[in-house]
Write a protein that holds these residues in place. Structure first.
Motif, PDB file in Angstrom:
ATOM      1  N   SER A 175       0.816  -1.220   0.000  1.00  0.00           N
ATOM      2  CA  SER A 175       0.000   0.000   0.000  1.00  0.00           C
ATOM      3  C   SER A 175       0.845   1.263   0.000  1.00  0.00           C
ATOM      4  CB  SER A 175      -0.930   0.011   1.222  1.00  0.00           C
ATOM      5  OG  SER A 175      -0.174  -0.080   2.424  1.00  0.00           O
ATOM      6  N   SER A 176       2.071   1.188   0.520  1.00  0.00           N
ATOM      7  CA  SER A 176       2.883   2.401   0.668  1.00  0.00           C
ATOM      8  C   SER A 176       3.248   3.020  -0.674  1.00  0.00           C
ATOM      9  CB  SER A 176       4.158   2.092   1.458  1.00  0.00           C
ATOM     10  OG  SER A 176       3.870   1.794   2.791  1.00  0.00           O
ATOM     11  N   MET A 210       0.372   4.897  -2.433  1.00  0.00           N
ATOM     12  CA  MET A 210      -0.030   6.022  -1.599  1.00  0.00           C
ATOM     13  C   MET A 210       1.001   7.149  -1.682  1.00  0.00           C
ATOM     14  SD  MET A 210      -0.811   6.070   2.517  1.00  0.00           S
ATOM     15  CE  MET A 210       0.783   5.328   2.911  1.00  0.00           C
ATOM     16  N   ASN A 268       5.849   0.511   7.988  1.00  0.00           N
ATOM     17  CA  ASN A 268       4.428   0.690   8.257  1.00  0.00           C
ATOM     18  C   ASN A 268       3.895   1.842   7.404  1.00  0.00           C
ATOM     19  OD1 ASN A 268       3.753  -1.316  10.131  1.00  0.00           O
ATOM     20  ND2 ASN A 268       4.736  -0.187  11.785  1.00  0.00           N
ATOM     21  N   PRO A 269       2.809   1.629   6.677  1.00  0.00           N
ATOM     22  CA  PRO A 269       2.365   2.643   5.710  1.00  0.00           C
ATOM     23  C   PRO A 269       1.984   3.973   6.332  1.00  0.00           C
ATOM     24  CG  PRO A 269       0.750   0.867   5.916  1.00  0.00           C
ATOM     25  CD  PRO A 269       1.975   0.413   6.617  1.00  0.00           C
ATOM     26  N   VAL A 270       1.367   3.962   7.507  1.00  0.00           N
ATOM     27  CA  VAL A 270       0.996   5.226   8.143  1.00  0.00           C
ATOM     28  C   VAL A 270       2.241   6.000   8.535  1.00  0.00           C
ATOM     29  CG1 VAL A 270      -0.210   6.280  10.085  1.00  0.00           C
ATOM     30  CG2 VAL A 270      -1.204   4.290   8.944  1.00  0.00           C
ATOM     31  N   PHE A 310       3.734   7.526   5.487  1.00  0.00           N
ATOM     32  CA  PHE A 310       2.971   8.706   5.066  1.00  0.00           C
ATOM     33  C   PHE A 310       3.331   9.908   5.925  1.00  0.00           C
ATOM     34  CE2 PHE A 310      -0.600  11.588   5.235  1.00  0.00           C
ATOM     35  CZ  PHE A 310      -1.023  11.675   3.921  1.00  0.00           C
ATOM     36  N   ARG A 335      -3.204  11.022  14.297  1.00  0.00           N
ATOM     37  CA  ARG A 335      -4.248  11.133  13.289  1.00  0.00           C
ATOM     38  C   ARG A 335      -5.548  11.588  13.945  1.00  0.00           C
ATOM     39  NH1 ARG A 335      -0.109   8.494  13.923  1.00  0.00           N
ATOM     40  NH2 ARG A 335      -1.016   6.414  14.070  1.00  0.00           N
ATOM     41  N   LEU A 340      -4.435   1.764   8.017  1.00  0.00           N
ATOM     42  CA  LEU A 340      -4.724   2.643   6.890  1.00  0.00           C
ATOM     43  C   LEU A 340      -6.132   3.215   6.951  1.00  0.00           C
ATOM     44  CD1 LEU A 340      -3.044   0.521   4.104  1.00  0.00           C
ATOM     45  CD2 LEU A 340      -2.436   2.870   4.691  1.00  0.00           C
ATOM     46  N   HIS A 341      -7.061   2.459   7.519  1.00  0.00           N
ATOM     47  CA  HIS A 341      -8.453   2.921   7.579  1.00  0.00           C
ATOM     48  C   HIS A 341      -8.549   4.217   8.373  1.00  0.00           C
ATOM     49  CE1 HIS A 341     -12.668   2.908   9.125  1.00  0.00           C
ATOM     50  NE2 HIS A 341     -12.919   2.577   7.871  1.00  0.00           N
ATOM     51  N   LEU A 346      -6.071   6.358   8.921  1.00  0.00           N
ATOM     52  CA  LEU A 346      -5.385   7.404   8.166  1.00  0.00           C
ATOM     53  C   LEU A 346      -6.303   7.970   7.082  1.00  0.00           C
ATOM     54  CD1 LEU A 346      -2.795   8.993   7.516  1.00  0.00           C
ATOM     55  CD2 LEU A 346      -2.171   7.124   5.958  1.00  0.00           C
ATOM     56  N   ALA A 347      -7.005   7.095   6.371  1.00  0.00           N
ATOM     57  CA  ALA A 347      -7.871   7.549   5.283  1.00  0.00           C
ATOM     58  C   ALA A 347      -9.011   8.432   5.790  1.00  0.00           C
ATOM     59  CB  ALA A 347      -8.432   6.345   4.528  1.00  0.00           C
TER      60      ALA A 347
END
Length: 402
Positions: free
Chosen positions: A198-199, A202, A294-296, A299, A343, A367-368, A370-371
């Motif tokens: 996902s990173s 994104m 970690n994607p968050v 980001f 967040r 991710l949920h 974060l979105a």
């Protein structure tokens, strides 16, 4: 361990503005001006009427019924080569050049015309309904400074200043490589223990919004040879980002793998949450940032560190944006030794104040959340407990990139 501000300053010291290129004005929106835009003509280029009506000498309208003689008509773009004398007027329209001798415009609603006779009982002051030459800007005036991200409004201004082409900074080209045996291409079948990458999409989207050109590289496996081969994939780019492999585990090989091909590490690990395992250095002359897996966290680190670096590379005058202000929507405990980026959702209270409410769960892989976040609440290291309603600093994600 470096603070966020120290780490950001080191990164900014390690990147430089890119060269300029000339683009058509129609392609300039969102680009950064590399040179001042100087007006090639004045706007308006002469005294012009701001209304439809009659160009007059204000001294002729002294009150009571006055009849003037219309001696010419001057549509916009077709100036009348006449000079008004006492008792004379000329038909004009919005944008018409004012005839010599005229100093005011009698709007047509306040006049009665019969043939060449124009009658009115209105009194006008000199300058009424007249736009003076250069009222907007004068020829030779700088209308757009260097180091400005050009908006649609700036494009209109440059066009009004008679420019069809502008100098802008070349877009930064940023290579992105995710690392990890567990990563799979989104949309493909998942094997045991695999997760979707996902990173990369994104961050590519975020960089594109920031005016950069993302270059997406294949996923690198947890293998020293794969990492060493990364050097051959980055010709022609201006920055390299990796995600994952930056921690201390036996399979976190990014630093060791890139050092084999010349990486000079400036720092590794900073006092931030999320995103502590962040690396910065240079692979030859190429700036390199190793982001968390970690994607968050990836980001958040991109917002805090990469976007300011891209602003400097783009030549923007301001590279670190000041935080916005809000009030907290819930109580928060004392912070630890790290700068925290929580967040949060945004709303407005009954008094119209902007309210930032951090989500109860701040896991850096979610991710949920974060979105659904519109902001990051920024808390300094060792910040004391905070109560709902207290002021707080935020980074607005609904306005990123700035």
């Amino acid at each position: 361990m470096l603070s966020v501000s120290e780490a950001r300053e080191r990164i900014l010291d390690g990147v430089f503005p890119l060269p300029a290129e000339v683009v058509a004005l129609t392609d300039a929106c969102g680009r950064v001006s590399a040179a001042p835009v100087v007006a090639r003509l004045s706007n308006p280029p002469a005294d012009v009427s701001s209304m439809d009506g009659y160009a007059v000498r204000a001294a002729d309208l002294s009150g009571g019924a006055t009849t003037l003689t219309c001696i010419a008509e001057a549509p916009a773009g077709h100036p009348a080569a006449v000079t008004l004398g006492p008792g004379q007027c000329a038909r004009v329209f919005t944008g018409s050049v004012m005839p010599a001798g005229a100093d005011a415009v009698l709007i047509q609603e306040n006049a009665r015309a019969e043939g060449t006779a124009v009658t009115t009982d209105h009194v006008l002051a000199p300058g009424t309904y007249v736009r003076r030459m250069g009222q907007d800007f004068m020829a030779g005036e700088t209308v757009i400074p260097a180091g400005r991200r050009l908006s649609a409004r700036d494009v209109g201004l440059a066009a009004g200043a008679n420019h069809a082409w502008v100098q802008v900074t070349r877009r930064p080209r940023v290579a992105i490589a995710a690392t990890g045996d567990e990563l799979l291409l989104p949309g493909s079948g998942a094997g045991p223990g695999q997760i979707a990458n996902s990173s990369t999409p994104m961050l590519a989207a975020l960089l594109r919004m920031a005016g950069a050109e993302p270059v997406v590289l294949p996923v690198l496996r947890d293998d020293m040879a794969d990492l060493a081969g990364l050097e051959r994939m980055v010709d022609g780019v201006d920055m390299l980002l990796t995600t994952g492999g930056a921690s201390v585990g036996s399979h976190d090989l990014v630093r060791r793998g890139l050092e084999q091909v010349g990486l000079k590490t400036d720092f590794w690990k900073i006092a931030i949450r999320p995103g502590r395992p962040l690396m910065f250095g240079h692979l030859g002359r190429l700036p390199f940032l190793g982001l968390p897996g970690n994607p968050v966290a990836a980001f958040v680190c991109t917002v805090v560190f990469v976007l300011p670096a891209l602003r400097r590379m783009a030549g923007l005058a301001t590279v670190v944006e000041s935080p916005a202000q809000a009030v907290l929507g819930r109580d928060l405990p004392e912070n630890d030794w790290r700068m925290d980026y929580m967040r949060a959702s945004l709303s407005h209270d009954a008094a119209g104040r902007l309210v930032a409410t951090p989500f109860p769960v701040q896991d850096s892989a979610m991710l949920h959340i974060l979105a659904h976040s519109q902001a990051l609440v920024v808390r300094a290291p060792h910040a004391p407990p905070a109560l709902a309603g207290e002021s707080c600093d935020i980074i607005r994600l609904d306005q990123v990139p700035a």
